[in-house]
Scaffold this motif. Sequence first.
Motif, mmCIF file in Angstrom:
data_model
loop_
_atom_site.group_PDB
_atom_site.id
_atom_site.type_symbol
_atom_site.label_atom_id
_atom_site.label_comp_id
_atom_site.label_asym_id
_atom_site.label_seq_id
_atom_site.Cartn_x
_atom_site.Cartn_y
_atom_site.Cartn_z
ATOM 1 N N ARG A 103 -27.538 -3.268 21.563
ATOM 2 C CA ARG A 103 -26.341 -4.114 21.468
ATOM 3 C C ARG A 103 -26.619 -5.335 20.597
ATOM 4 O O ARG A 103 -25.827 -5.707 19.761
ATOM 5 C CB ARG A 103 -25.870 -4.544 22.852
ATOM 6 C CG ARG A 103 -24.654 -5.469 22.746
ATOM 7 C CD ARG A 103 -23.904 -5.609 24.006
ATOM 8 N NE ARG A 103 -23.269 -4.338 24.335
ATOM 9 C CZ ARG A 103 -22.846 -4.024 25.539
ATOM 10 N NH1 ARG A 103 -22.985 -4.864 26.531
ATOM 11 N NH2 ARG A 103 -22.281 -2.860 25.772
ATOM 12 N N SER A 104 -27.760 -5.953 20.803
ATOM 13 C CA SER A 104 -28.210 -7.045 19.949
ATOM 14 C C SER A 104 -29.457 -6.522 19.235
ATOM 15 O O SER A 104 -30.504 -6.348 19.864
ATOM 16 C CB SER A 104 -28.539 -8.264 20.811
ATOM 17 O OG SER A 104 -28.999 -9.307 20.006
ATOM 18 N N ALA B 254 -28.698 -7.278 12.538
ATOM 19 C CA ALA B 254 -29.166 -8.571 13.052
ATOM 20 C C ALA B 254 -28.616 -9.735 12.223
ATOM 21 O O ALA B 254 -28.992 -10.883 12.453
ATOM 22 C CB ALA B 254 -30.692 -8.611 13.052
#
Length: 121
Positions: A63-64, A99
């Motif tokens: 997710r991140s 990112a």
Amino acid sequence: GARSATAYNALINMYSHQKQRPATLLPHEVSNAWRAVDRMREAGVAPDEVTYNSLISLCSRMRSADLPRAEAMHREMDGSGISPSSITVATLMQVYGRADAVPRGRAKLVEAVEAGVQGDT
């Protein structure tokens, strides 16, 4: 008998693809993949290019996006004498993009091209 990298790689890939794209993975959902790598090493099986590419890909599916871990896997791969392929570089670029680190990704891409990234045969 001794397990091969292929068996561990298959296990890692199963854990990293447990959700259909474009769904992202949560930390608790990827922990089994990282445990598989730990078990692989404990069994004396060295990660290979597929292992590292799978782990870098896993970092992009979270997710991140886990850029620090992806970069650590890339450094470890390089340190173990495994040359990154074009697949490795493309997968790493996915992590940089997710990112929101495009300038860093571009710099890493220039480094890879200058180092002569190996094409796939």
